[in-house]
Design a protein around this motif. Structure first.
Motif, PDB file in Angstrom:
ATOM      1  N   ASP A  14      25.605 -10.585 -23.411  1.00 41.00           N
ATOM      2  CA  ASP A  14      26.680 -11.156 -24.221  1.00 41.00           C
ATOM      3  C   ASP A  14      27.257 -10.071 -25.119  1.00 41.00           C
ATOM      4  O   ASP A  14      26.510  -9.381 -25.822  1.00 41.00           O
ATOM      5  CB  ASP A  14      26.154 -12.307 -25.088  1.00 41.00           C
ATOM      6  N   LEU A  15      28.568  -9.917 -25.094  1.00 40.39           N
ATOM      7  CA  LEU A  15      29.259  -8.925 -25.912  1.00 40.39           C
ATOM      8  C   LEU A  15      30.105  -9.629 -26.967  1.00 40.39           C
ATOM      9  O   LEU A  15      30.665 -10.693 -26.724  1.00 40.39           O
ATOM     10  CB  LEU A  15      30.157  -8.042 -25.035  1.00 40.39           C
ATOM     11  N   TYR A  16      30.211  -8.992 -28.151  1.00 39.86           N
ATOM     12  CA  TYR A  16      30.938  -9.567 -29.283  1.00 39.86           C
ATOM     13  C   TYR A  16      31.939  -8.561 -29.814  1.00 39.86           C
ATOM     14  O   TYR A  16      31.709  -7.358 -29.772  1.00 39.86           O
ATOM     15  CB  TYR A  16      29.954  -9.986 -30.379  1.00 39.86           C
ATOM     16  N   LYS A  17      33.036  -9.063 -30.388  1.00 40.30           N
ATOM     17  CA  LYS A  17      34.121  -8.194 -30.843  1.00 40.30           C
ATOM     18  C   LYS A  17      33.733  -7.313 -32.020  1.00 40.30           C
ATOM     19  O   LYS A  17      34.302  -6.262 -32.226  1.00 40.30           O
ATOM     20  CB  LYS A  17      35.363  -9.010 -31.188  1.00 40.30           C
ATOM     21  N   ASP A  18      32.760  -7.745 -32.835  1.00 40.20           N
ATOM     22  CA  ASP A  18      32.346  -6.948 -33.987  1.00 40.20           C
ATOM     23  C   ASP A  18      30.877  -7.214 -34.300  1.00 40.20           C
ATOM     24  O   ASP A  18      30.258  -8.134 -33.750  1.00 40.20           O
ATOM     25  CB  ASP A  18      33.230  -7.213 -35.203  1.00 40.20           C
ATOM     26  N   ALA A  19      30.331  -6.392 -35.175  1.00 41.69           N
ATOM     27  CA  ALA A  19      28.915  -6.497 -35.533  1.00 41.69           C
ATOM     28  C   ALA A  19      28.599  -7.829 -36.204  1.00 41.69           C
ATOM     29  O   ALA A  19      27.560  -8.436 -35.935  1.00 41.69           O
ATOM     30  CB  ALA A  19      28.517  -5.339 -36.450  1.00 41.69           C
ATOM     31  N   ALA A  20      29.495  -8.307 -37.042  1.00 37.97           N
ATOM     32  CA  ALA A  20      29.248  -9.570 -37.758  1.00 37.97           C
ATOM     33  C   ALA A  20      29.106 -10.738 -36.780  1.00 37.97           C
ATOM     34  O   ALA A  20      28.208 -11.578 -36.937  1.00 37.97           O
ATOM     35  CB  ALA A  20      30.376  -9.834 -38.753  1.00 37.97           C
ATOM     36  N   SER A  21      29.949 -10.801 -35.770  1.00 37.34           N
ATOM     37  CA  SER A  21      29.875 -11.879 -34.775  1.00 37.34           C
ATOM     38  C   SER A  21      28.585 -11.794 -33.980  1.00 37.34           C
ATOM     39  O   SER A  21      27.942 -12.806 -33.697  1.00 37.34           O
ATOM     40  CB  SER A  21      31.057 -11.795 -33.808  1.00 37.34           C
ATOM     41  N   CYS A  22      28.199 -10.591 -33.617  1.00 35.27           N
ATOM     42  CA  CYS A  22      26.958 -10.380 -32.871  1.00 35.27           C
ATOM     43  C   CYS A  22      25.753 -10.788 -33.712  1.00 35.27           C
ATOM     44  O   CYS A  22      24.855 -11.491 -33.235  1.00 35.27           O
ATOM     45  CB  CYS A  22      26.846  -8.918 -32.457  1.00 35.27           C
ATOM     46  N   CYS A  23      25.721 -10.362 -34.954  1.00 30.70           N
ATOM     47  CA  CYS A  23      24.608 -10.704 -35.857  1.00 30.70           C
ATOM     48  C   CYS A  23      24.480 -12.215 -36.023  1.00 30.70           C
ATOM     49  O   CYS A  23      23.385 -12.765 -35.969  1.00 30.70           O
ATOM     50  CB  CYS A  23      24.804 -10.049 -37.221  1.00 30.70           C
ATOM     51  N   ALA A  24      25.610 -12.889 -36.223  1.00 28.57           N
ATOM     52  CA  ALA A  24      25.593 -14.338 -36.427  1.00 28.57           C
ATOM     53  C   ALA A  24      25.087 -15.065 -35.186  1.00 28.57           C
ATOM     54  O   ALA A  24      24.340 -16.036 -35.287  1.00 28.57           O
ATOM     55  CB  ALA A  24      26.984 -14.832 -36.798  1.00 28.57           C
ATOM     56  N   ALA A  25      25.476 -14.584 -34.014  1.00 29.00           N
ATOM     57  CA  ALA A  25      25.108 -15.264 -32.771  1.00 29.00           C
ATOM     58  C   ALA A  25      23.690 -14.950 -32.307  1.00 29.00           C
ATOM     59  O   ALA A  25      22.993 -15.823 -31.806  1.00 29.00           O
ATOM     60  CB  ALA A  25      26.098 -14.895 -31.668  1.00 29.00           C
ATOM     61  N   LYS A  26      23.241 -13.713 -32.465  1.00 31.92           N
ATOM     62  CA  LYS A  26      21.980 -13.287 -31.861  1.00 31.92           C
ATOM     63  C   LYS A  26      20.847 -13.019 -32.847  1.00 31.92           C
ATOM     64  O   LYS A  26      19.691 -13.014 -32.469  1.00 31.92           O
ATOM     65  CB  LYS A  26      22.207 -12.021 -31.020  1.00 31.92           C
ATOM     66  N   LEU A  27      21.184 -12.738 -34.099  1.00 31.58           N
ATOM     67  CA  LEU A  27      20.147 -12.423 -35.089  1.00 31.58           C
ATOM     68  C   LEU A  27      20.308 -13.319 -36.310  1.00 31.58           C
ATOM     69  O   LEU A  27      20.242 -12.863 -37.448  1.00 31.58           O
ATOM     70  CB  LEU A  27      20.217 -10.944 -35.474  1.00 31.58           C
ATOM     71  N   SER A  28      20.520 -14.593 -36.059  1.00 29.82           N
ATOM     72  CA  SER A  28      20.768 -15.525 -37.161  1.00 29.82           C
ATOM     73  C   SER A  28      19.566 -15.687 -38.075  1.00 29.82           C
ATOM     74  O   SER A  28      19.698 -16.112 -39.218  1.00 29.82           O
ATOM     75  CB  SER A  28      21.203 -16.886 -36.614  1.00 29.82           C
ATOM     76  N   HIS A  29      18.363 -15.314 -37.600  1.00 30.85           N
ATOM     77  CA  HIS A  29      17.168 -15.389 -38.438  1.00 30.85           C
ATOM     78  C   HIS A  29      17.160 -14.287 -39.500  1.00 30.85           C
ATOM     79  O   HIS A  29      16.488 -14.399 -40.509  1.00 30.85           O
ATOM     80  CB  HIS A  29      15.905 -15.267 -37.577  1.00 30.85           C
ATOM     81  N   ALA A  30      17.916 -13.236 -39.269  1.00 34.99           N
ATOM     82  CA  ALA A  30      17.977 -12.119 -40.224  1.00 34.99           C
ATOM     83  C   ALA A  30      19.053 -12.405 -41.261  1.00 34.99           C
ATOM     84  O   ALA A  30      19.981 -13.165 -41.030  1.00 34.99           O
ATOM     85  CB  ALA A  30      18.295 -10.829 -39.490  1.00 34.99           C
ATOM     86  N   THR A  31      18.946 -11.763 -42.401  1.00 35.83           N
ATOM     87  CA  THR A  31      19.977 -11.883 -43.425  1.00 35.83           C
ATOM     88  C   THR A  31      21.255 -11.247 -42.882  1.00 35.83           C
ATOM     89  O   THR A  31      21.234 -10.096 -42.457  1.00 35.83           O
ATOM     90  CB  THR A  31      19.529 -11.165 -44.714  1.00 35.83           C
ATOM     91  N   PRO A  32      22.361 -11.989 -42.873  1.00 33.75           N
ATOM     92  CA  PRO A  32      23.600 -11.468 -42.281  1.00 33.75           C
ATOM     93  C   PRO A  32      24.034 -10.115 -42.841  1.00 33.75           C
ATOM     94  O   PRO A  32      24.444  -9.237 -42.092  1.00 33.75           O
ATOM     95  CB  PRO A  32      24.634 -12.553 -42.593  1.00 33.75           C
ATOM     96  N   ASP A  33      23.963  -9.932 -44.146  1.00 31.51           N
ATOM     97  CA  ASP A  33      24.377  -8.659 -44.738  1.00 31.51           C
ATOM     98  C   ASP A  33      23.515  -7.504 -44.253  1.00 31.51           C
ATOM     99  O   ASP A  33      24.020  -6.414 -43.994  1.00 31.51           O
ATOM    100  CB  ASP A  33      24.325  -8.719 -46.269  1.00 31.51           C
ATOM    101  N   LEU A  34      22.217  -7.739 -44.127  1.00 36.05           N
ATOM    102  CA  LEU A  34      21.309  -6.680 -43.677  1.00 36.05           C
ATOM    103  C   LEU A  34      21.582  -6.327 -42.224  1.00 36.05           C
ATOM    104  O   LEU A  34      21.661  -5.150 -41.865  1.00 36.05           O
ATOM    105  CB  LEU A  34      19.854  -7.103 -43.867  1.00 36.05           C
ATOM    106  N   CYS A  35      21.750  -7.327 -41.383  1.00 35.93           N
ATOM    107  CA  CYS A  35      22.048  -7.082 -39.973  1.00 35.93           C
ATOM    108  C   CYS A  35      23.362  -6.322 -39.831  1.00 35.93           C
ATOM    109  O   CYS A  35      23.435  -5.330 -39.110  1.00 35.93           O
ATOM    110  CB  CYS A  35      22.108  -8.403 -39.206  1.00 35.93           C
ATOM    111  N   GLU A  36      24.388  -6.764 -40.519  1.00 37.91           N
ATOM    112  CA  GLU A  36      25.688  -6.101 -40.422  1.00 37.91           C
ATOM    113  C   GLU A  36      25.617  -4.670 -40.953  1.00 37.91           C
ATOM    114  O   GLU A  36      26.199  -3.751 -40.386  1.00 37.91           O
ATOM    115  CB  GLU A  36      26.749  -6.893 -41.178  1.00 37.91           C
ATOM    116  N   SER A  37      24.891  -4.469 -42.029  1.00 37.66           N
ATOM    117  CA  SER A  37      24.734  -3.138 -42.598  1.00 37.66           C
ATOM    118  C   SER A  37      24.039  -2.196 -41.610  1.00 37.66           C
ATOM    119  O   SER A  37      24.423  -1.042 -41.464  1.00 37.66           O
ATOM    120  CB  SER A  37      23.930  -3.221 -43.897  1.00 37.66           C
ATOM    121  N   ASN A  38      23.028  -2.705 -40.914  1.00 42.46           N
ATOM    122  CA  ASN A  38      22.306  -1.891 -39.933  1.00 42.46           C
ATOM    123  C   ASN A  38      23.101  -1.661 -38.657  1.00 42.46           C
ATOM    124  O   ASN A  38      22.783  -0.758 -37.893  1.00 42.46           O
ATOM    125  CB  ASN A  38      20.979  -2.563 -39.564  1.00 42.46           C
ATOM    126  N   SER A  39      24.107  -2.483 -38.419  1.00 46.47           N
ATOM    127  CA  SER A  39      24.845  -2.457 -37.164  1.00 46.47           C
ATOM    128  C   SER A  39      26.181  -1.743 -37.229  1.00 46.47           C
ATOM    129  O   SER A  39      26.735  -1.375 -36.202  1.00 46.47           O
ATOM    130  CB  SER A  39      25.107  -3.895 -36.695  1.00 46.47           C
TER     131      SER A  39
END
Length: 132
Positions: free
Chosen positions: A88-113
């Protein structure tokens, strides 16, 4: 001799072929980037996919800084080229984080991505079981 399948369609340009979506790519830009019979080297879709090992999302590309003029996209956090029909591919890191790493804190996932992200993590502490 026909093998019973549909006869091939021919187009004058790659743009015309991709517009007709004959190869079932997810979108026009992906089709334009990917053409095995052209001198154009496929650089990836520049979209994001999940990297579960590192709890982040990385890009479908392999060289930092590659930019394809006219199609858009820049490789900022390469994860390697993947098959868009299997991942599954997403247009940006935020969309990917929300869809695949929802257990992680969104800001942390986006920051790492996303190296350009304004997010700076959570400022909270967590146990790291990988250190001694």
């Amino acid at each position: 001799r026909s093998l019973g399948g549909p006869s091939p369609s021919y187009f004058n340009t790659k743009e015309e072929c991709c517009h007709e979506q004959k190869f079932h790519f997810r979108d026009f830009a992906d089709c334009m980037r990917y053409n095995l019979y052209d001198t154009f080297k496929y650089e990836g879709s520049f979209k994001y996919y999940v990297d579960y090992v590192n709890n982040r999302c990385v890009q479908d590309c392999h060289t930092v800084g590659v930019f394809i003029d006219g199609i858009g996209g820049e490789c900022k956090l390469p994860g390697g080229i993947v098959d868009p029909f299997e991942i599954d591919l997403y247009k940006d890191a935020a969309s990917c984080c929300a869809a695949k790493l929802s257990h992680a804190t969104p800001d942390l996932c986006e920051s790492n991505s996303d190296p350009d992200s304004a997010a700076a993590g959570t400022g909270m502490y967590y146990a790291d079981s990988t250190t001694g």
